[in-house]
Design a protein around this motif. Structure first.
Motif, PDB file in Angstrom:
ATOM      1  N   LEU A   1       0.819  -1.202   0.000  1.00 27.76           N
ATOM      2  CA  LEU A   1       0.000   0.000   0.000  1.00 27.76           C
ATOM      3  C   LEU A   1       0.862   1.265   0.000  1.00 27.76           C
ATOM      4  N   SER A   2       1.956   1.236   0.738  1.00 28.22           N
ATOM      5  CA  SER A   2       2.816   2.429   0.812  1.00 28.22           C
ATOM      6  C   SER A   2       3.392   2.789  -0.549  1.00 28.22           C
ATOM      7  N   ARG A   3       3.503   1.807  -1.444  1.00 29.41           N
ATOM      8  CA  ARG A   3       4.015   2.077  -2.795  1.00 29.41           C
ATOM      9  C   ARG A   3       2.919   2.562  -3.744  1.00 29.41           C
ATOM     10  N   ARG A   4       1.653   2.354  -3.349  1.00 37.95           N
ATOM     11  CA  ARG A   4       0.551   2.723  -4.239  1.00 37.95           C
ATOM     12  C   ARG A   4      -0.184   3.992  -3.803  1.00 37.95           C
ATOM     13  N   THR A   5      -0.085   4.335  -2.546  1.00 36.00           N
ATOM     14  CA  THR A   5      -0.859   5.458  -2.042  1.00 36.00           C
ATOM     15  C   THR A   5      -0.083   6.767  -2.111  1.00 36.00           C
ATOM     16  N   ARG A   6      -0.808   7.878  -2.067  1.00 37.14           N
ATOM     17  CA  ARG A   6      -0.168   9.176  -2.040  1.00 37.14           C
ATOM     18  C   ARG A   6       0.190   9.601  -0.621  1.00 37.14           C
ATOM     19  N   PHE A   7      -0.299   8.849   0.374  1.00 41.05           N
ATOM     20  CA  PHE A   7       0.043   9.152   1.762  1.00 41.05           C
ATOM     21  C   PHE A   7       1.475   8.698   2.037  1.00 41.05           C
ATOM     22  N   PRO A   8       2.287   9.529   2.673  1.00 41.68           N
ATOM     23  CA  PRO A   8       3.679   9.140   2.931  1.00 41.68           C
ATOM     24  C   PRO A   8       3.849   8.133   4.068  1.00 41.68           C
ATOM     25  N   VAL A   9       2.881   8.070   4.984  1.00 36.51           N
ATOM     26  CA  VAL A   9       3.000   7.166   6.134  1.00 36.51           C
ATOM     27  C   VAL A   9       1.834   6.184   6.128  1.00 36.51           C
ATOM     28  N   VAL A  10       2.157   4.896   6.239  1.00 34.59           N
ATOM     29  CA  VAL A  10       1.138   3.853   6.318  1.00 34.59           C
ATOM     30  C   VAL A  10       1.486   2.950   7.485  1.00 34.59           C
ATOM     31  N   PHE A  11       0.509   2.678   8.338  1.00 33.61           N
ATOM     32  CA  PHE A  11       0.740   1.730   9.432  1.00 33.61           C
ATOM     33  C   PHE A  11      -0.554   0.995   9.719  1.00 33.61           C
ATOM     34  N   ALA A  12      -0.439  -0.173  10.348  1.00 36.74           N
ATOM     35  CA  ALA A  12      -1.628  -1.013  10.543  1.00 36.74           C
ATOM     36  C   ALA A  12      -1.404  -2.004  11.671  1.00 36.74           C
TER      37      ALA A  12
END
Length: 285
Positions: free
Chosen positions: A21-32
């Motif tokens: 997801l971090s490679r596809r989204t425009r958000f710089p931070v992804v966590f889950a």
């Protein structure tokens, strides 16, 4: 739960989903994180500039993610610091990372939240359908795979080890055959090629466990298509054409066509005979 040999754990699956997801989204931070004992434990992080999110445990109803988890729907804080629609129990972690806009999307499995995926931006950013869609897609795909894993674990727990497959009670073998048909129907609705490949491996494990090794396989000179096998697997459960159509997302007339083609290839005059020949040939478990 510990990973089985050669099979990634749920946490490893989550980490891979966050990385993708971090490679596809425009958000710089992804966590889950996934839910354990009523709280969401953050174990996968990508793009963070600090360590403030590490080890975060989000209680149900608290914070943006806790609200999303309980409500079973996405929640957005366009300006996190001043948002009045959420509690601010986790400001130290979120603001410590410098996050301004935060999106939380629940991972739903069979109508129940099993985790939360967060996407954050260090600046106030508009969030429309195009921006949020990758997060929704990731949560849906993750939920699908977790649902399949839950079902496989439940069914395999009822089964004997593979070496004893031929001596399985008829009821247990039938349970495994039902799982096989359900997996095929789920796989038919999944677009992600990687998930379909992993589902196929799980199908093969179930087929091996439920196969009857008491006699030689019948040789059948045929080549059933994946859809024909899907339809036969549902027929093996006694499903009607309408029920098969609903399970596989097909029209009832299309189901009839696949069934007629499979019966012709198997030289069977009835659907029951087609299922039996497919089983004896090792096409169905």
């Amino acid at each position: 739960m510990a990973a089985q040999t050669g099979v990634e754990s749920d946490e490893q699956l989550l980490a891979r989903a966050v990385g993708d997801l971090s490679r596809r989204t425009r958000f710089p931070v992804v966590f889950a994180g996934l839910e354990h004992a009523g709280a969401v434990h953050i174990t996968a992080i990508a793009g963070a500039r600090t360590h403030s999110i590490e080890g975060l445990v989000v209680q149900a109803s608290k914070g943006l993610g806790g609200a999303s988890f309980v409500e079973g729907r996405p929640r957005l804080a366009l300006e996190y610091r001043t948002s009045r629609s959420i509690t601010h129990d986790y400001d130290r972690a979120i603001l410590g990372e410098g996050i301004s806009t935060l999106l939380a999307v629940p991972v739903m499995v069979a109508g129940r939240a099993r985790g939360v995926i967060y996407c954050g931006s260090w600046h106030r950013s508009p969030v429309g359908d195009v921006v949020s869609r990758p997060a929704f897609t990731a949560a849906e795909s993750l939920g699908t795979e977790l649902r399949v894993r839950d079902e496989v674990r439940r069914r395999l727990a009822l089964a004997a080890p593979p070496a004893a497959a031929s001596s399985l009670p008829a009821a247990a073998r039938e349970e495994l055959r039902e799982s096989y048909a359900e997996l095929r129907s789920i796989a038919a609705t999944v677009d992600d090629a990687g998930i379909r490949e992993r589902l196929a491996r799980l199908e093969q494990r179930l087929a091996t466990l439920s196969s009857d090794a008491s006699g030689p396989a019948e040789k059948v000179d045929t080549n059933l298509s994946p859809r024909e096998i899907d339809v036969l697997a549902c027929c093996a459960l006694g499903s009607t054409n309408g029920e098969i159509a609903a399970a596989l997302g097909l029209k009832e007339g299309t189901v009839k066509s696949y069934l007629a083609s499979a019966m012709a290839k198997l030289d069977a005059s009835t659907r029951h005979a087609a299922v039996m020949r497919a089983r004896r040939a090792g096409i169905l478990p």
